[in-house]
Design a protein around this motif. Structure first.
Motif, PDB file in Angstrom:
ATOM      1  N   MET A   1       0.840  -1.202   0.000  1.00  0.00           N
ATOM      2  CA  MET A   1       0.000   0.000   0.000  1.00  0.00           C
ATOM      3  C   MET A   1       0.879   1.259   0.000  1.00  0.00           C
ATOM      4  O   MET A   1       1.878   1.327   0.720  1.00  0.00           O
ATOM      5  CB  MET A   1      -0.898   0.016   1.232  1.00  0.00           C
ATOM      6  CG  MET A   1      -1.872  -1.141   1.313  1.00  0.00           C
ATOM      7  SD  MET A   1      -3.202  -1.019   0.113  1.00  0.00           S
ATOM      8  CE  MET A   1      -4.215   0.226   0.917  1.00  0.00           C
ATOM      9  N   LYS A   2       0.494   2.232  -0.782  1.00  0.00           N
ATOM     10  CA  LYS A   2       1.227   3.494  -0.831  1.00  0.00           C
ATOM     11  C   LYS A   2       0.899   4.291   0.429  1.00  0.00           C
ATOM     12  O   LYS A   2      -0.232   4.726   0.623  1.00  0.00           O
ATOM     13  CB  LYS A   2       0.834   4.283  -2.071  1.00  0.00           C
ATOM     14  CG  LYS A   2       1.160   3.576  -3.385  1.00  0.00           C
ATOM     15  CD  LYS A   2       0.661   4.380  -4.569  1.00  0.00           C
ATOM     16  CE  LYS A   2       0.952   3.667  -5.882  1.00  0.00           C
ATOM     17  NZ  LYS A   2       0.424   4.435  -7.049  1.00  0.00           N
ATOM     18  N   THR A   3       1.921   4.471   1.279  1.00  0.00           N
ATOM     19  CA  THR A   3       1.696   5.052   2.600  1.00  0.00           C
ATOM     20  C   THR A   3       2.495   6.335   2.779  1.00  0.00           C
ATOM     21  O   THR A   3       3.704   6.370   2.546  1.00  0.00           O
ATOM     22  CB  THR A   3       2.089   4.049   3.699  1.00  0.00           C
ATOM     23  OG1 THR A   3       1.324   2.845   3.531  1.00  0.00           O
ATOM     24  CG2 THR A   3       1.835   4.623   5.076  1.00  0.00           C
ATOM     25  N   LEU A   4       1.810   7.371   3.226  1.00  0.00           N
ATOM     26  CA  LEU A   4       2.440   8.647   3.567  1.00  0.00           C
ATOM     27  C   LEU A   4       2.341   8.830   5.074  1.00  0.00           C
ATOM     28  O   LEU A   4       1.254   8.696   5.655  1.00  0.00           O
ATOM     29  CB  LEU A   4       1.734   9.798   2.859  1.00  0.00           C
ATOM     30  CG  LEU A   4       2.174  11.212   3.255  1.00  0.00           C
ATOM     31  CD1 LEU A   4       3.601  11.488   2.789  1.00  0.00           C
ATOM     32  CD2 LEU A   4       1.217  12.257   2.706  1.00  0.00           C
ATOM     33  N   ALA A   5       3.463   9.137   5.724  1.00  0.00           N
ATOM     34  CA  ALA A   5       3.487   9.334   7.176  1.00  0.00           C
ATOM     35  C   ALA A   5       3.932  10.758   7.488  1.00  0.00           C
ATOM     36  O   ALA A   5       4.871  11.280   6.869  1.00  0.00           O
ATOM     37  CB  ALA A   5       4.429   8.337   7.837  1.00  0.00           C
ATOM     38  N   ILE A   6       3.260  11.357   8.474  1.00  0.00           N
ATOM     39  CA  ILE A   6       3.539  12.733   8.877  1.00  0.00           C
ATOM     40  C   ILE A   6       3.766  12.762  10.379  1.00  0.00           C
ATOM     41  O   ILE A   6       2.943  12.272  11.155  1.00  0.00           O
ATOM     42  CB  ILE A   6       2.366  13.674   8.523  1.00  0.00           C
ATOM     43  CG1 ILE A   6       2.029  13.606   7.031  1.00  0.00           C
ATOM     44  CG2 ILE A   6       2.685  15.110   8.939  1.00  0.00           C
ATOM     45  CD1 ILE A   6       0.783  14.392   6.647  1.00  0.00           C
ATOM     46  N   ILE A  54      -2.777   5.217   2.103  1.00  0.00           N
ATOM     47  CA  ILE A  54      -2.873   5.318   3.556  1.00  0.00           C
ATOM     48  C   ILE A  54      -2.136   6.581   3.977  1.00  0.00           C
ATOM     49  O   ILE A  54      -1.032   6.844   3.502  1.00  0.00           O
ATOM     50  CB  ILE A  54      -2.244   4.100   4.264  1.00  0.00           C
ATOM     51  CG1 ILE A  54      -2.942   2.803   3.881  1.00  0.00           C
ATOM     52  CG2 ILE A  54      -2.284   4.283   5.788  1.00  0.00           C
ATOM     53  CD1 ILE A  54      -2.256   1.563   4.445  1.00  0.00           C
ATOM     54  N   ILE A  55      -2.729   7.344   4.880  1.00  0.00           N
ATOM     55  CA  ILE A  55      -2.050   8.485   5.500  1.00  0.00           C
ATOM     56  C   ILE A  55      -2.041   8.240   6.998  1.00  0.00           C
ATOM     57  O   ILE A  55      -3.100   8.054   7.613  1.00  0.00           O
ATOM     58  CB  ILE A  55      -2.753   9.820   5.196  1.00  0.00           C
ATOM     59  CG1 ILE A  55      -2.860  10.043   3.685  1.00  0.00           C
ATOM     60  CG2 ILE A  55      -1.999  10.980   5.842  1.00  0.00           C
ATOM     61  CD1 ILE A  55      -3.726  11.233   3.305  1.00  0.00           C
ATOM     62  N   VAL A  56      -0.857   8.225   7.587  1.00  0.00           N
ATOM     63  CA  VAL A  56      -0.740   7.999   9.027  1.00  0.00           C
ATOM     64  C   VAL A  56      -0.095   9.228   9.660  1.00  0.00           C
ATOM     65  O   VAL A  56       0.860   9.788   9.132  1.00  0.00           O
ATOM     66  CB  VAL A  56       0.066   6.717   9.339  1.00  0.00           C
ATOM     67  CG1 VAL A  56       1.447   6.751   8.730  1.00  0.00           C
ATOM     68  CG2 VAL A  56       0.151   6.481  10.848  1.00  0.00           C
ATOM     69  N   LEU A  85      -7.242   7.250   6.504  1.00  0.00           N
ATOM     70  CA  LEU A  85      -6.552   8.118   7.453  1.00  0.00           C
ATOM     71  C   LEU A  85      -6.538   7.454   8.822  1.00  0.00           C
ATOM     72  O   LEU A  85      -7.579   7.066   9.348  1.00  0.00           O
ATOM     73  CB  LEU A  85      -7.259   9.469   7.527  1.00  0.00           C
ATOM     74  CG  LEU A  85      -6.714  10.489   8.537  1.00  0.00           C
ATOM     75  CD1 LEU A  85      -5.265  10.818   8.234  1.00  0.00           C
ATOM     76  CD2 LEU A  85      -7.581  11.745   8.545  1.00  0.00           C
ATOM     77  N   ILE A  86      -5.335   7.333   9.417  1.00  0.00           N
ATOM     78  CA  ILE A  86      -5.189   6.710  10.724  1.00  0.00           C
ATOM     79  C   ILE A  86      -4.174   7.495  11.554  1.00  0.00           C
ATOM     80  O   ILE A  86      -3.377   8.275  11.037  1.00  0.00           O
ATOM     81  CB  ILE A  86      -4.731   5.237  10.621  1.00  0.00           C
ATOM     82  CG1 ILE A  86      -3.420   5.132   9.830  1.00  0.00           C
ATOM     83  CG2 ILE A  86      -5.809   4.375   9.996  1.00  0.00           C
ATOM     84  CD1 ILE A  86      -2.858   3.721   9.755  1.00  0.00           C
ATOM     85  N   GLY A  87      -4.218   7.288  12.867  1.00  0.00           N
ATOM     86  CA  GLY A  87      -3.281   7.930  13.771  1.00  0.00           C
ATOM     87  C   GLY A  87      -2.604   6.923  14.674  1.00  0.00           C
ATOM     88  O   GLY A  87      -3.166   5.878  15.007  1.00  0.00           O
ATOM     89  N   VAL A  88      -1.373   7.259  15.075  1.00  0.00           N
ATOM     90  CA  VAL A  88      -0.580   6.427  15.983  1.00  0.00           C
ATOM     91  C   VAL A  88       0.100   7.358  16.986  1.00  0.00           C
ATOM     92  O   VAL A  88       0.574   8.432  16.595  1.00  0.00           O
ATOM     93  CB  VAL A  88       0.495   5.622  15.218  1.00  0.00           C
ATOM     94  CG1 VAL A  88       1.396   4.856  16.184  1.00  0.00           C
ATOM     95  CG2 VAL A  88      -0.150   4.659  14.234  1.00  0.00           C
TER      96      VAL A  88
END
Length: 206
Positions: A1-6, A54-56, A85-88
């Motif tokens: 999955m193409k995932t972008l993390a911020i 996915i954006i985390v 959109l998810i958060g950690v």
């Protein structure tokens, strides 16, 4: 999955992109009063790699302003891309298997959290300085203590910052649980709400 993390919860901001062929991240000094570097970097990443699936986002605890900016930017991208959109918790995205994180919660208080296998197993909880020192004394000598800011009161704490690259890898773990929208920064205290006073002499009608 193409995932972008911020990740913008500390003085070191980071972005990462992860897919089947690419695992790339970048870091910079995160000026909480000027987000230009973040938005310029984000724009370059999206133009180069396209829309994420996915954006985390790292949710802290840490800089409330930085985390809010990260969440807002992620929401904007999610609307345009349709990504999940998810958060950690940001403190779960530090390199290490079993570690603790401490930080300044202001008003003479500090927070403590215990992380194992990048999962939050205790906290974040608030302590006074002496209470936290006593808490840390109960830890095994093999459990490192991390912090993302200068805390001279705790000389055994080692500087360590959350990593957007690690956030991206965590986001692709189907066995993990994530925070789902609406996303909010991790609050160390209940938000302060001021209730407006009723004007003297005002009349309430039914």
């Amino acid at each position: 999955m193409k995932t972008l993390a911020i990740e913008l919860s500390t003085a070191r901001g980071s972005l990462a992109w992860l897919d089947a062929d690419i695992d790339r991240g970048c870091e910079w000094a995160n000026d909480r009063k000027n987000s230009a570097t973040f938005f310029e970097t984000l724009d370059k990443v999206v133009k180069k790699f396209g829309a994420p699936e996915i954006i985390v986002v790292g949710l802290g605890p840490g800089s409330y302003a930085g985390t809010r900016i990260a969440i807002s930017a992620a929401i904007g991208l999610q609307v345009s891309s349709g990504a999940r959109l998810i958060g950690v918790p940001s403190i779960c995205a530090m390199e290490g298997n079993d570690y603790c994180v401490i930080g300044d919660a202001r008003r003479t208080l500090f927070f403590f959290a215990h992380i194992c296998s990048n999962e939050l197993i205790e906290g974040p909880s608030l302590f006074g300085e002496d209470e936290l020192k006593s808490k840390l004394d109960t830890l095994g000598s093999d459990v490192p203590i991390f912090c993302s800011e200068s805390l001279p009161q705790f000389p055994n704490a080692v500087a360590r910052y959350p990593s957007a690259q690690l956030l991206a890898r965590l986001a692709q773990d189907s066995n993990r649980s994530f925070k789902l929208p609406p996303l909010e920064p991790i609050y160390l205290r209940e938000p302060h709400i001021t209730t407006p006073k009723t004007a003297v002499g005002s009349i309430v009608t039914q």
